[in-house]
Write an enzyme that holds these catalytic residues in place. Structure first.
Site, mmCIF file in Angstrom:
data_model
loop_
_atom_site.group_PDB
_atom_site.id
_atom_site.type_symbol
_atom_site.label_atom_id
_atom_site.label_comp_id
_atom_site.label_asym_id
_atom_site.label_seq_id
_atom_site.Cartn_x
_atom_site.Cartn_y
_atom_site.Cartn_z
ATOM 1 N N CYS A 12 0.867 -1.188 0.000
ATOM 2 C CA CYS A 12 0.000 0.000 0.000
ATOM 3 C C CYS A 12 0.904 1.239 0.000
ATOM 4 O O CYS A 12 2.116 1.133 0.205
ATOM 5 C CB CYS A 12 -0.863 0.008 1.256
ATOM 6 N N HIS A 41 5.587 -5.191 8.668
ATOM 7 C CA HIS A 41 5.458 -6.549 9.184
ATOM 8 C C HIS A 41 5.638 -7.583 8.076
ATOM 9 O O HIS A 41 4.689 -8.244 7.651
ATOM 10 C CB HIS A 41 4.097 -6.715 9.869
ATOM 11 N N HIS A 73 2.849 2.209 11.266
ATOM 12 C CA HIS A 73 1.744 2.070 12.226
ATOM 13 C C HIS A 73 1.777 3.122 13.325
ATOM 14 O O HIS A 73 0.910 3.125 14.191
ATOM 15 C CB HIS A 73 1.817 0.705 12.911
ATOM 16 N N CYS A 95 1.770 6.416 8.647
ATOM 17 C CA CYS A 95 0.844 6.545 7.513
ATOM 18 C C CYS A 95 -0.248 7.571 7.830
ATOM 19 O O CYS A 95 -0.746 7.616 8.968
ATOM 20 C CB CYS A 95 0.217 5.181 7.247
ATOM 21 N N HIS A 123 -1.409 -4.733 19.225
ATOM 22 C CA HIS A 123 -0.883 -4.244 17.941
ATOM 23 C C HIS A 123 -0.211 -2.876 18.116
ATOM 24 O O HIS A 123 -0.740 -2.008 18.823
ATOM 25 C CB HIS A 123 -2.009 -4.151 16.909
ATOM 26 N N GLU A 125 -0.116 -0.297 16.334
ATOM 27 C CA GLU A 125 -0.960 0.868 15.996
ATOM 28 C C GLU A 125 -1.858 1.251 17.176
ATOM 29 O O GLU A 125 -1.980 2.436 17.514
ATOM 30 C CB GLU A 125 -1.821 0.550 14.768
ATOM 31 N N THR A 162 -6.901 0.549 11.749
ATOM 32 C CA THR A 162 -6.993 0.680 10.282
ATOM 33 C C THR A 162 -7.068 -0.665 9.561
ATOM 34 O O THR A 162 -7.575 -0.741 8.448
ATOM 35 C CB THR A 162 -5.771 1.444 9.731
ATOM 36 N N CYS A 190 -8.703 1.583 7.039
ATOM 37 C CA CYS A 190 -8.002 2.146 5.885
ATOM 38 C C CYS A 190 -8.722 1.737 4.594
ATOM 39 O O CYS A 190 -9.149 0.597 4.445
ATOM 40 C CB CYS A 190 -6.576 1.605 5.937
ATOM 41 N N SER A 262 1.627 -5.440 3.285
ATOM 42 C CA SER A 262 3.081 -5.430 3.486
ATOM 43 C C SER A 262 3.730 -6.618 2.764
ATOM 44 O O SER A 262 4.889 -6.930 3.008
ATOM 45 C CB SER A 262 3.400 -5.476 4.984
HETATM 46 FE FE1 F3S Z 1 -1.097 0.888 4.432
HETATM 47 FE FE2 F3S Z 1 -1.585 3.035 5.772
HETATM 48 FE FE3 F3S Z 1 -3.526 1.468 5.112
HETATM 49 S S1 F3S Z 1 0.153 1.701 6.045
HETATM 50 S S2 F3S Z 1 -2.625 -0.541 5.138
HETATM 51 S S3 F3S Z 1 -2.279 2.648 3.680
HETATM 52 S S4 F3S Z 1 -3.243 2.436 7.060
#
Ligand code: F3S
Length: 280
Positions: A12, A41, A73, A95, A123, A125, A162, A190, A262
């Site tokens: 992403c 990760h 995160h 992010c 986690h 985050e 997210t 997200c 990831s």
């Molecule tokens: Fe990636 Fe940000 Fe979403 S790291 S998974 S775009 S919260």
């Protein structure tokens, strides 16, 4: 055997941003480069970064010079301050979607809401969101039944990790709204994650088995595994090519392969090619 991929695979933009920041600091060769916690990760990517010279640290005890990059995160803001006090160059790779969750948590705390975050207590985050409003208690719920244990409040503000599964978020909120009083719900899942979950759901419904590729420590990859399992689809969670179970996989006529945000897209393409070569 037919193999299908969702239309979107690979990193992403949040992960791409964190990796680009790390690569560009390594290219400058201005001194040691650290990441505060694993940058993303995925063990394969971390291995590559480690080979290039990046060191993963969890605190600054033995670090007095160089550059530190935070993970996508988010991190405890006091750690960023500590790094700066030590004279380190600190690059915040959090992010924007994660920053938004932190901002909403702060807003809810200023307005005296009882804050609920739907996600996983352990986690990074969630831990970072809690650290951003350290003066305010945040309740973490991961299952609908946990709503029963939540203390009564006239004002509840809800945010969500997210990478959480949309279905789980909806089920917990359904239980919360049965309570009396004001409830403000922010869907902070997200957008990239939401789209991936939708596509994987669609794919899992049309194949006999799913292979989900990614780090075993990756929350959003694990959510895809849970999603496929909830559809009663035979699901394999693999981190590397060597994890493929050919003896079982050869029994299926249709297989879907997907990965978390990831997971490098090349690994998914490689696995597809290996299966096509070996099993067809
Ligand atoms: Fe990636 Fe940000 Fe979403 S790291 S998974 S775009 S919260």
């Amino acid at each position: 055997m037919k193999i299908f991929l969702p239309s979107r695979i690979g990193f992403c933009f949040g992960v791409i941003n964190a990796l680009q920041l790390a690569e560009s600091e390594l290219d400058k060769k201005e001194g040691p480069v650290y990441s505060l916690g694993e940058l993303i990760h995925n063990p394969l990517v971390i291995e590559q970064l480690t080979k290039r010279g990046i060191k993963v640290i969890s605190n600054f005890f033995s670090v007095n010079k160089g550059t530190v990059i935070t993970r996508a995160h988010g991190v405890d803001p006091s750690l960023i301050e500590e790094g700066k006090k030590r004279g380190l160059k600190v690059i915040d790779a959090t992010c924007p979607y994660v920053t938004k969750v932190q901002k909403i948590a702060k807003l809810l705390s200023q307005q005296f809401y009882q804050i609920v975050i739907i996600g996983s207590e352990s986690h990074p985050e969630v831990r970072a969101v809690k650290a951003n409003v350290s003066n305010h208690k945040i309740y973490v719920l991961s299952k609908p039944a946990q709503v029963e244990d939540l203390p009564r409040s006239e004002k509840i503000g809800v945010i969500v990790q997210t990478t959480e599964l949309l279905d789980n978020f909806q089920n917990i909120v359904k239980n919360l709204v049965k309570r009396r009083g004001e409830i403000r719900v922010f869907n902070t899942i997200c957008e990239v994650i939401r789209q991936r979950q939708m596509e994987v759901k669609r794919l899992a419904k049309k194949v006999q088995a799913m292979i989900i590729v990614g780090g075993h420590n990756s929350s959003n990859t694990y959510q895809l595994v849970k999603l496929c399992q909830s559809l009663k689809r035979k699901t394999y969670f693999v981190e590397r090519k060597k994890d493929l179970n050919f003896d079982e996989l050869k029994n299926f006529e249709t297989i879907g392969i997907a990965g978390g945000t990831s997971t490098p897209g090349e690994i998914i393409q490689d696995i597809k090619k290996i299966l096509e070569d070996k099993l067809n």
